[in-house]
Structure formats: structure tokens, C-alpha cells
Design a protein around this motif. Structure first.
Motif, PDB file in Angstrom:
ATOM      1  N   TYR A 194       0.868  -1.181   0.000  1.00 39.09           N
ATOM      2  CA  TYR A 194       0.000   0.000   0.000  1.00 39.09           C
ATOM      3  C   TYR A 194       0.902   1.228   0.000  1.00 39.09           C
ATOM      4  O   TYR A 194       1.779   1.358   0.844  1.00 39.09           O
ATOM      5  N   ALA A 211      -9.850   1.232  10.228  1.00 42.54           N
ATOM      6  CA  ALA A 211      -9.594   0.940   8.815  1.00 42.54           C
ATOM      7  C   ALA A 211      -8.154   0.496   8.571  1.00 42.54           C
ATOM      8  O   ALA A 211      -7.362   1.202   7.949  1.00 42.54           O
ATOM      9  N   MET A 225      -5.125  -1.549   6.824  1.00 41.09           N
ATOM     10  CA  MET A 225      -4.757  -2.152   5.547  1.00 41.09           C
ATOM     11  C   MET A 225      -4.242  -3.556   5.816  1.00 41.09           C
ATOM     12  O   MET A 225      -3.650  -3.810   6.871  1.00 41.09           O
ATOM     13  N   HIS A 283      -8.285  -2.541   1.932  1.00 43.71           N
ATOM     14  CA  HIS A 283      -8.776  -1.734   3.038  1.00 43.71           C
ATOM     15  C   HIS A 283      -9.770  -2.624   3.797  1.00 43.71           C
ATOM     16  O   HIS A 283     -10.793  -3.012   3.222  1.00 43.71           O
ATOM     17  N   TYR A 310      -5.200   3.336   7.638  1.00 49.10           N
ATOM     18  CA  TYR A 310      -4.902   4.309   6.580  1.00 49.10           C
ATOM     19  C   TYR A 310      -5.506   5.677   6.885  1.00 49.10           C
ATOM     20  O   TYR A 310      -5.218   6.646   6.176  1.00 49.10           O
TER      21      TYR A 310
END
Lengths: 522, 522
Positions: free
Chosen positions: A207, B390, B392, B430, B467
């Protein structure tokens, strides 16, 4: 050969600094001999005196800790450093520092491929890993991924990405397919960007963005840090790859061709970074200039016509590739031929249908097979170098024609051949103009440099900005980005002063000078 | 309601600053009434007291010059500013400032669509332009391009991009498809990034990188500048678009499903940002919780089974779309069904083959039709808010299962339903966990906040980084990116101090505090 000392240092303080560097990396990894060692760090295509952009010494650390040690010494003695990965970068200065007398930090010894993930498709590399080496690694292990490669495969994957270089597969935008950096800051602090800043992160190379401000861009084309590790996304090996060439025998068909091409690039019908090369650039890959013409001045149109016939190519030659299954490639080829059949002078060839050596080379590069064949153009004349002017342009026929006609006419005015390579993105084109010159001929160099300055001036007036540039024109190019009384350069300088208070890292690179050297001429 | 004054200001100096703001933007564009005006700038889903993250005032400039004027006043009086574009950002704090008492700079009045290029495919927007407005603009003029939209279409295109939000077409990574920014720096200087820094540039919105260091990332999820213009790339309208749903009636099939999905995302067989939603998240879009269950604690498995039957969906429901000609869509659908037929509990539906309202909504979003239907989930309970965690994760089944099982078990431990949305990129996911709570119930809020903290702790131990995050957890999340004794935060602080010496811009956002407030608790 003259040794340039770094500005502000005496022979004594410089000698002390060299001793300190030796303590960090070991005696044999500090090079100071200006006869035998330093010249290989000069710009091979020097546009001024051969040793104008010469380093005062070279230091070769083997690890991140040694890099940090080198940076500590540099801060103590105020020695400017110029980090290079492998130091190719032909046409843009090679390994040479922008500041004469800077100490080159050669990172070639840091050449580990740290990790390759053969499922999610990424590699983590140190600065000294070349495209050829990473490609070999993948092939030897049958890893079903490709690393996108630029024209010449000997360069550093990391270094090319930092300079925002490009290749020719669908992953041709190297910055866009990087993920994660480790960086030594000018004060020796060590950061990892993005997700990699979390200890034990499992998405450091998956990412791109992390949490909070995104710093990766700050360390590209910059002098704010020394990047010591880079994550690189790899392209899943496609089912098949078929290269092709489209030749345009009429130069004025360029405009129509680009206007048809751009929507196909944008909607991914043509999925790779493709290129449209001018006649003489391709001719240079086949034979020296003297084979075609021995007269004075630029090659005349009548001779160009003969070259076209001899090589069976066009004034413009487009190189693309199709990827996928055989059926899909057949469909793509139908779509592409249909679309461009509107161009009167277009002729279509799959890779095996023409014996052009350029097509053979491009086919390899678009299939991610790194090689050095593009360097053949350096046999064009004796002592042949080139300096590149590389303005970006909107991908429309009108802009392609303006760039071509203006550059061609200016090249002729300065007695030069036009050699252009238009690299077509989805909305923009890199219009790279290679100006060839004899790097042993002072008159030719002066004329070439004057031409480059004219090209910058004319392009700037029309809003075309260069994406990269040779050390001799970095200040000029930086000055073209002058909105609001040079606000962008002001921002760069504030960040430079905050991160590098002693001004030790790559002073002047991309026009960014540290406070202590600002306003001086080097 | 309490008015928070900005730290360090007295009632008198604050009143003077307000007068000065009024002189810049006009009386009616400065809001200070804590009964009638300020509450609409609170976080609608307050996890602490409703007015914890409350502003002291709101200023609404109408132009870049007024923004610069506001910034000048802020520097003079040391008033912290919190810029918002439109101020949605549900689950992540809405319009509320991280620093209680900051003055919200509401940019909604700057709502011009400055330019749309209907050939090369980009738009240039001010902060106040919503996805719905930009979409309307394109449709009304029959411009053959789409703007990618997020779940809720009322948000700002610019604001969403700056927070690195996502949508669901092939252009779902909004930061990746932005091009060019104009930014007011904390000292009032005005910069344009990339090619836009050249006066009269013709590639400002076509080429992302410019010359020299790339600054755009610096102004995302950050407090280093107020972005006043943004270039956004538009997706060429495809020949057709066909949404589909794949339901998995067994929760444990999640792992296998992701392992099949990831290579298809990577090789572009599935070209859009697709999502896998958990049963209760989809159930919430159909009816309130009380329709399904009125007992205490999390919804039991037995009830979940009934919900599945009633709605004819799975424990997991995957939403994707295929783009192209009818023939191409048929081929894609064959490939997709073949690939996932290995998953025992998978059932396949084209959009018209199932009456799920979620599928209908997702079909619109994946066809770039912005709407507000996803907000239906807020009818789940009375006074229903959510806070989002959230993290990753690598896009593999193993990681999907760990995230799901760990989060589900922790949710149950804290008396909560599991509601997850896995948004699948090419290499990463995500994994967004929505924790629903009653924003009028202090006990529920405490429990929810404790759960979020646990989720952060457990995910961090395994290397999963978030994130994005709510103001109440920004410091916690920043602290998880702690490599080399928090080197990344140190870098942020150095840049913060260099660009914002008075510490006026969005103090504490993403954990970055200016020198004068560092180490304090707010």
C-alpha cells in the motif's frame, strides 16, 4: 585534471574529512586519485570541460549504517555529498555531481535484492541493483512477474525511480509502481515511509500511502535524503506479448497519428507506454552517420528520404506491444490497424514481419527483457555524446507537431540533426529531444549548449515544462517553474533548510541550493 | 454547549481576531453562535461529549485571496485553523477540528468547476465541489467521461482526495488519479505543484510529477497547507457496465474467495475497486436492527442465518462490475464465474438477477452514479453513528480471515455486531470495520471507544496499519508508525515547524502537533 575542493573547505580540513570517511567505510572504499579514480565519475557526455562537474572524492559505503556514518562526517566537516545509485543517467549528467567538488557517495556496493514476493508481486531493492540483475533474479527462479525496464538495462532500479524515469510495459511509470522507501535524512536520521513506518508492517510494499502526509515524492528528483531501500511493484507475466511497429512515411502525419493514438492509450486499447521515434534516431541504431552522409551540416531531406528507403522505415516509427492470450492479441491488432488505417502513410508490422534492429530491441524492452542495445546510437559519430531536452506536452497532434517542427527548425539553425523520441502516456507525452555532440569538440559543445538554452526558452514561452534535466541546465529549468514569484522554489528552499541545515546533500540538484551556497554560481 | 477558546487566546484577543476575520470575509461569513451555528460543525457521530471537538468559530472565505487573508489573521493572533472542504467524512470526524477551539475554515463557498477537458479527460475543481455536482456537470453536457465516486456522493471531490479516500470504478484510488494542486501554505504563500508551477503550463493537469521534488503527497492527510484547487482525472466512459454480486453463504469461505480474487485484481480481469461486505452491513441497508432482532447483545448466529435467508444473500457479499462491450462483458463474466466456482458456497448474480437494494446501490456507484443510498445504514438503530477502524492488509485469504475473526470476536466481547467492508485493491485490502453506536448513550460510547482502542492494539501487534482515523484516535494511530523511535513523526514535526512556525494550521491532525502545543493533551 583539476581537483575541485568543496566550497569552504581548505586542503587541511578536506584531508581530515577524507580520513574520517576512511574510518567509516574503510580505506579502500574512499577514492581520491584524480588521474585514475575520479574521471570515471565525470559526466561521460560533458557539455563543459570534461572535469567541470567533477567530484573531489568518492566514498563507497556498504550498508545503511555506513551511509549514516558518511552523513555524520559530512555534517561535521560541511562536506557536500552527491549520492548516486549506479550512476548511469546518460544525457542527464551520468554520475557527476551538480556542485563541482562534492563527494560522490557511490551506493553500488549496496546491491541486495532484499525480498521478492512471488504471489503479490513486488521486490525490495537496494540502490546498487540494476534492472538486468533484478530481471535475472526473477528469470532464474521462474517467478511469474516482470520488472519494467527502461531503454538501457544497466541502470539502478532505485535510482531510475527516484529520477522518475520510465519504461515501456504497462508498468512504465516507475514512480507510480514504487511502494515504500527507506531514507537516510541529511542529519543522519533514518525514516521509512508509508506503511513501512510501522514496525513489523505487513503492507509496507503493498500500500503506497500510509497514515498522514505522504513523503515519498519529497525524495524524488531531490536533495532531501538518501534512499537506501525501495519497494517496486512487478507486473504479472502476461499470457503472451506481441510487439509491433507502425511506420509513417510522411512526417506531417505525426499530428493525425497522435490524435488517433491518445484515446486508445487513455482507454487502454494500447496498454503500454509506447514510443514514436524519429527517422534519424532509428537510423543511428543501425549504422554510423557517415554511412548515410558525409557532408557538412544537418542531414538534408533528400538524404533522409534515402535512409527511409534503405531501412524500410518511416519519418516516424511507432513501437507498441499487445499483451494477453493469442485471441486477445488478434483482437487488439484488428482494433489498432482499424484505428490507424485512417493515416495515409501508415504501414503495419508485427515484430517478425520486419528486420529492423530497432524493432527487435523495442520488442525486447516491451517484453521486459533488459538490454544495452539502445546504446548503439552512440556510434553515430566519433566521441558521440548527447544532452537531452525533455519537455512534457499534452498528447495531441497539435502539440506533437509544434514540438517537432520547432525543435527540428532550431536544430537546423544550430547545425544539428533532429532526433526525437515521443513517449506517449495516457494524457501527456514525454517529448525527448536528443541533441548529439562530439564531447571532445569545444565548438560543438558550445553550439549544443546554446541550442539547449534556446529550446528551453522557446518551450517555456508556450507552457511546455521539462521533466528532468542535465546539471548544466538545472537552474534554468527550475527557474521556469516560477508561478507566484518562484513560490515552489521558495518551498523547496524552506524544506531544504529545515532538513539539511548544514547544506551537505547534493547542493544545487534540481536547482535547490542550501542557504550557505544560495545565490552563488557553480 | 461550551465554547472552547483556542489555547493561548483570551476572550479579548479572540474577539479581536474574529473582528479581523470579519474584515477579510465579511460579517455574515464568520459564525460564532454556539447555539445555532457552531453545532453543525461538530462531529455528527461524537464519540466523546457532543461538543468535545467543537470549533470556536467558523470562517467562510469565498476565494483564494480570502483564504490567504484568513491565514494572515490566524498568524497575527495565533489562531488555530481547521480547513474543511464540504465537511462530510463520516466515521472519521465529519467537519470537526482535532483541536477543540480551532476556527473551522469552511471552503464550501469555493465551489467552482474551473475547467473540464472533454478530450484529455480531466476536471479542475475548488474544495466546495461535490461528487454529485461534478457528475451533474458532466452528464448535463454529455461529456463522455466519468468521475469516480465514493459511497456517499455529497462529499467534496477535493476533500476526499486529500484524505486519500476511495471509490469503486477502475479509478477508485482518488489520490492516484489526481493531477495538480494549488495550495495556500501556513504562512500565506501560494504554490502550485508539479507542472502547474510553470506560468501558462499546458500540462498542469496532465502530468503528475513536474520537475524537482514532488510535493502533492505532503498536502494529503496533513496540516501543511490549504488546498484550493485540484486537478482530477476522469475515466473515459466505457462502452458498457455490468454490475454483479457473488454471495458466500459460509463465512469461512472468505479466505478461499480472497485468494482467488487477488490474482484477478492484479491482472486486471476484475478491473474495478471491488468490495466484499459482511452480512449485517448489508442487512442494515434494508431494515433497522429491530426488524431482525430485539434481544440484548450482538446478533446471534441463529438470527444471522435467518437474515441470510430472508435477504437471500450471504455471510459475505462481493460486489464487482465489468466494463466494455457486450461481448467483452460476457467473456469477463465467464472468467469470473469459472474462477470462483471453486468456492463451494458461492452464488452468482448479475445486477438484474437479484432484488437486493445493496446490489442496486453498488451497481450505481460502480457505474459512477453518485448517490446517498449508503446512508440508509444509519437507520440501524436510533441515534446511530459509527466510528471506523480501517487497517490495511495484504490481499490474501489468511489476512482476511485474521482480520475478520479477530475483529468479530472483539466486537462480540464488547457487545457489538461485526460490520465489515473489505475493499480489495490489487495487492492490498482496506479492511474497514464500522462500529455502530448510539451517539446519545455515554455507556455505549465508552464501550465503543474502548473497543476501537483494542482493535488498534491487536492489529498493530500483527503489523496492520490504519490508513485513516477519527480525531479521537489520531495520536494513537500516529504512534503506531514508530520505526526508529518515531522517526516519521519527527520528520513531520520538522516540516511542520518549518512551514508553520506559528502552528496555526490544523494542530494535531494525523498526530502532527506544532511546537507550541506539542506534548499537551487535547
Amino acid at each position: 585534471m583539476t581537483r575541485h575542493l568543496p566550497p569552504g573547505l581548505t586542503e587541511e580540513s578536506f584531508a581530515e574529512a577524507i580520513q574520517a570517511f576512511r574510518r567509516v567505510v574503510g580505506d579502500k572504499w574512499v577514492l581520491t586519485d584524480e588521474e585514475t579514480q575520479l574521471p570515471s565519475y565525470y559526466d561521460p557526455f560533458a557539455i563543459f570541460e570534461a572535469d567541470h562537474f567533477a567530484p573531489s572524492a568518492v566514498v563507497k559505503p556498504s550498508s545503511v549504517d555506513e551511509v549514516r556514518g558518511v552523513v555524520a562526517v559530512a555534517n561535521e566537516y560541511k562536506v557536500p555529498l552527491h549520492p548516486i545509485s549506479i550512476g548511469k543517467n546518460l544525457g542527464f549528467g551520468g554520475p557527476a555531481p551538480r556542485l563541482p567538488g562534492a563527494v560522490v557517495v557511490d551506493l553500488k556496493r549496496m546491491n541486495r535484492i532484499i525480498e521478492v514476493d512471488d504471489r503479490l508481486g513486488y521486490a525490495v531493492v537496494e540502490p546498487g541493483v540494476s534492472f538486468i540483475e533484478l530481471d535475472n533474479y526473477l528469470r532464474e527462479r521462474n517467478i511469474p512477474f516482470w520488472v519494467d525496464v527502461p531503454d538501457l538495462g544497466w541502470g539502478s532500479v532505485l535510482g531510475n525511480t527516484l529520477e522518475r524515469g520510465i519504461g515501456y510495459t504497462p508498468y512504465g511509470d516507475h514512480y507510480a509502481v514504487h511502494c515504500g522507501m527507506e531514507v537516510v535524512l541529511p542529519d543522519g536520521d533514518l525514516v521509512r515511509t508509508g506503511m513501512g513506518a510501522m514496525p513489523g508492517s505487513n503492507t509496507a510494499y503493498l500500500y503506497q500511502y500510509g497514515f498522514g502526509p505522504l513523503y515519498d515524492g519529497l525524495f524524488t528528483q531531490s536533495n532531501f535524503g538518501i534512499v537506501t531501500k525501495l519497494g517496486v511493484w512487478l507486473l504479472p507475466k502476461p499470457a503472451g506479448c506481441q510487439a509491433y511497429m507502425i511506420t509513417l512515411s510522411k512526417e506531417e502525419d505525426l499530428g493525425q497519428f497522435i490524435d488517433i493514438l491518445q484515446p486508445l492509450r487513455l482507454n487502454n486499447t494500447i496498454s503500454n507506454v509506447s514510443s514514436l521515434r524519429s527517422l534519424l534516431l532509428d537510423a543511428a541504431a543501425v549504422a554510423p552517420r557517415s554511412h548515410y552522409y558525409t557532408g557538412d551540416g544537418p542531414i538534408p531531406d533528400s538524404v533522409a528520404e534515402k535512409i527511409k528507403d534503405e531501412l524500410k522505415i518511416g519519418y516516424w516509427n511507432f513501437y507498441g506491444a499487445m499483451y494477453g492470450t493469442e485471441a486477445s492479441i488478434r483482437e487488439q491488432w484488428d482494433l489498432i490497424r482499424d484505428a490507424f488505417s485512417a493515416v495515409p502513410s501508415a504501414k503495419f508490422y508485427l515484430a517478425h514481419e520486419h528486420d529492423s534492429p530497432v524493432l527487435a530491441t523495442r520488442a525486447k524492452i516491451m517484453a521486459a527483457q533488459p538490454n544495452l542495445e539502445t546504446a548503439e546510437i552512440l556510434k553515430w559519430t566519433d566521441n558521440c555524446g548527447h544532452i537531452d531536452f525533455a519537455p512534457m506536452a499534452p498528447a495531441t497532434g497539435e502539440h506533437a507537431l509544434w514540438q517537432y517542427q520547432t525543435t527540428r527548425d532550431l536544430c537546423r539553425e544550430y547545425g544539428k540533426d533532429y532526433m526525437g523520441n515521443i513517449i506517449v502516456g495516457r494524457r501527456e507525452m514525454h517529448t525527448i529531444h536528443l541533441v548529439m555532440f562530439d564531447f571532445t569538440n569545444p565548438t560543438d559543445k558550445e553550439r549544443t549548449y546554446a541550442l539547449i538554452k534556446r529550446l528551453i526558452a522557446e518551450s517555456t514561452k508556450r507552457g511546455y515544462g521539462a521533466y528532468r534535466g542535465h546539471p548544466s541546465i538545472m537552474d534554468d529549468l527550475a527557474a521556469t517553474y516560477s508561478f507566484n514569484d518562484n513560490a515552489l522554489l521558495r518551498l523547496s528552499q524552506r524544506i531544504k533548510d529545515a532538513l539539511d541545515p548544514n547544506g551537505i546533500l547534493a547542493p544545487g540538484k534540481q536547482g535547490i541550493w542550501p542557504a550557505r551556497l544560495r545565490g552563488q554560481q557553480f
